[in-house]
Write a protein that holds these residues in place. Structure first.
Motif, PDB file in Angstrom:
ATOM      1  N   LEU A 210     -19.091  17.267  12.937  1.00 58.71           N
ATOM      2  CA  LEU A 210     -18.817  18.580  12.345  1.00 58.71           C
ATOM      3  C   LEU A 210     -18.196  19.515  13.390  1.00 58.71           C
ATOM      4  N   PRO A 211     -17.568  20.606  12.958  1.00 58.01           N
ATOM      5  CA  PRO A 211     -16.950  21.524  13.914  1.00 58.01           C
ATOM      6  C   PRO A 211     -17.988  22.108  14.884  1.00 58.01           C
ATOM      7  N   HIS A 212     -17.616  22.172  16.150  1.00 57.54           N
ATOM      8  CA  HIS A 212     -18.436  22.715  17.241  1.00 57.54           C
ATOM      9  C   HIS A 212     -19.670  21.870  17.549  1.00 57.54           C
ATOM     10  N   GLN A 213     -19.796  20.712  16.910  1.00 54.05           N
ATOM     11  CA  GLN A 213     -20.958  19.879  17.172  1.00 54.05           C
ATOM     12  C   GLN A 213     -20.822  19.167  18.510  1.00 54.05           C
ATOM     13  N   THR A 214     -21.938  19.030  19.209  1.00 59.04           N
ATOM     14  CA  THR A 214     -21.970  18.346  20.496  1.00 59.04           C
ATOM     15  C   THR A 214     -23.124  17.351  20.487  1.00 59.04           C
ATOM     16  N   ASN A 252     -12.027  24.753  10.745  1.00 60.87           N
ATOM     17  CA  ASN A 252     -11.074  24.806  11.855  1.00 60.87           C
ATOM     18  C   ASN A 252     -10.933  23.417  12.456  1.00 60.87           C
ATOM     19  N   GLU A 253      -9.799  22.752  12.215  1.00 58.97           N
ATOM     20  CA  GLU A 253      -9.611  21.399  12.706  1.00 58.97           C
ATOM     21  C   GLU A 253      -9.676  21.314  14.226  1.00 58.97           C
ATOM     22  N   ALA A 254      -9.298  22.376  14.900  1.00 60.94           N
ATOM     23  CA  ALA A 254      -9.328  22.377  16.362  1.00 60.94           C
ATOM     24  C   ALA A 254     -10.752  22.286  16.895  1.00 60.94           C
ATOM     25  N   ALA A 255     -11.735  22.632  16.060  1.00 57.83           N
ATOM     26  CA  ALA A 255     -13.139  22.602  16.487  1.00 57.83           C
ATOM     27  C   ALA A 255     -13.810  21.268  16.173  1.00 57.83           C
ATOM     28  N   LEU A 256     -13.061  20.346  15.557  1.00 54.25           N
ATOM     29  CA  LEU A 256     -13.645  19.048  15.214  1.00 54.25           C
ATOM     30  C   LEU A 256     -13.640  18.125  16.429  1.00 54.25           C
ATOM     31  N   PRO A 257     -14.715  17.390  16.668  1.00 52.54           N
ATOM     32  CA  PRO A 257     -14.733  16.425  17.779  1.00 52.54           C
ATOM     33  C   PRO A 257     -13.791  15.264  17.522  1.00 52.54           C
ATOM     34  N   ASP A 258     -13.246  14.680  18.581  1.00 53.38           N
ATOM     35  CA  ASP A 258     -12.355  13.541  18.414  1.00 53.38           C
ATOM     36  C   ASP A 258     -13.171  12.263  18.198  1.00 53.38           C
TER      37      ASP A 258
END
Length: 450
Positions: A210-214, A252-258
């Motif tokens: 998910l976005p911003h997930q770590t 926000n696709e830029a916030a998605l993990p690769d």
């Protein structure tokens, strides 16, 4: 787990194989008349599972891949419930007898968006039209943010014994990014209500990617979820397909993990759950060792259907509601996706089948192989092919996608027995895809392999 393999195979988009062939291959050649005939042909001793789709929510979670719509007026929900009752009666009439039911699953959307009395009426309608066994598992998907004590009581009185709670992530940053703000305290309160009502089977759904997930936020979510002691976890990778689900464009696709970050998150969650004593089951489920799903995995009787991994051994799944999919010995059927079209069909006295797929002998063979790979990370091709009157050598020769997987050490082949290497199990969908005769790699219809 090997990051080099995650990099090589992880970006490919592949089915989750909750059916074979998968839903994109259904066609309008299978309609209401065919479904009616298939229902009337069910064997005398057949037992069934029932799936009821409730396609309504109070607000849209931006990660959602389900068929659902936002509704503010309860009148629409009440009308839909009446249509479901009519469909239940029509299907039972077409079958011509009360067949046994061993599993009932309410999915969505948010099934508990119904009024408590409406839910109870639906359960009564199913018990009237089908012989629901006293031992039947009756499961309901729940949004903890909207569940009421009145609905919990209706569920208790209706015999519900399993609840699946959407958690996804407890990280407030991630929650805001997916438009699903749900506190730990809300979730804990619902778990307590359910257990006090005697609804002992508790499942949690978690999502990675998910976005911003770590990795750190994933592990914190697992830690807090474990404090509530659910029996099962389902851990899914987020499928970002904004071309098909327009609300996902809010993410926000830029916030998605690769792909590699997703791989690390999946591994971290799996390792944490296994360290806590849960058994990893197939691709994305975890269960306590004494849970029925863990027992089925150990005994090699685990199955896979549109709800994911299941202990359901039946060959008949009857779907009710807009977009619901059913599985009969003859093939698959799917109802009209649009609620208006679905309701129009049912209120006109017709089944709402919009499309489906008639299984061939080759489909059944491949479906068996793919299911065993997905459920057990292995498949005895000699045994499976013998049951279908086929030759394992010919099946292996047709699986050209298998060769690089063998070369890369993902798959081990011992005679006719295939096994996914322990450190490569996260690529089980890639292995299953090697036996998919319908797969079109050029179409971006599915989620990433990792």
């Amino acid at each position: 787990m090997r990051t080099d393999l995650a990099a090589s195979y992880g970006e490919e988009r592949l089915p989750r194989y909750t059916s074979y062939p998968t839903a994109p291959h259904f066609s309008s050649a299978i309609g209401a008349d065919t479904y009616a005939r298939w229902l009337s042909e069910l064997p005398a001793g057949a037992s069934a599972s029932l799936y009821l789709h409730v396609p309504f929510c109070r607000e849209m979670c931006w990660y959602c891949g389900c068929h659902t719509q936002i509704v503010r007026r309860d009148g629409l929900i009440a009308a839909y419930q009446r249509t479901l009752r009519s469909e239940i009666a029509e299907v039972a009439k077409t079958i011509g007898r009360r067949i046994k039911v061993e599993h009932i699953h309410f999915g969505g959307g948010t099934p508990t968006i119904m009024a408590p009395e409406a839910f109870a009426e639906l359960m009564a309608a199913m018990r009237h039209s089908f012989f629901v066994l006293p031992s039947a598992e009756i499961a309901v998907e729940i949004d903890p943010r909207t569940l009421t004590t009145e609905m919990v009581e209706a569920m208790r009185l209706s015999g519900v014994n399993r609840a699946s709670l959407g958690v996804q992530s407890f990280d407030p940053v991630v929650q805001r990014a997916i438009n699903r703000v749900q506190s730990y305290e809300q979730t804990a309160s619902v778990v307590d209500m359910l257990r006090q009502a005697g609804i002992a089977g508790i499942n949690f759904d978690l999502i990675y990617g998910l976005p911003h997930q770590t990795v750190a936020s994933c592990l914190d979510t697992v830690r807090r979820a474990l404090e509530l002691g659910p029996d099962r976890f389902s851990v899914f990778g987020y499928a970002h397909v904004p071309a098909f689900k327009k609300h996902q464009r809010m993410i926000n696709e830029a916030a998605l993990p690769d792909g590699l970050a997703r791989h690390d998150q999946a591994c971290a969650i799996a390792n944490a759950l296994k360290e806590a004593g849960y058994v990893q089951i197939g691709l994305d489920h975890f269960a306590r060792p004494d849970d029925a799903m863990a027992v089925a995995f150990e005994e090699r009787t685990l199955r896979r259907n549109f709800q994911g991994y299941t202990t359901d051994k039946g060959e008949v799944l009857i779907g009710f509601g807009a977009s619901a999919i059913g599985h009969l010995p003859q093939g698959y059927v799917q109802n009209e996706v649009q609620i208006g079209a679905y309701a129009q069909s049912i209120t006109s006295g017709r089944l709402a089948t919009a499309k489906g797929y008639g299984l061939t002998d080759d489909d059944r063979l491949r479906a068996d192989i793919i299911e065993r790979i997905m459920c057990e990370f292995s498949a005895d091709l000699g045994d499976i092919c013998a049951r279908h009157g086929a030759e394992p050598k010919a099946m292996l020769q047709s699986a050209s996608r298998l060769k690089p997987l063998i070369s890369d050490g993902v798959v081990k082949l011992d005679g006719d027995r295939l096994a996914v290497a322990n450190d490569s199990r996260f690529l089980v969908r890639s292995v299953a895809a090697a036996f998919d005769a319908h797969l079109d790699p050029g179409k971006q219809l599915h989620s990433r392999a990792v």
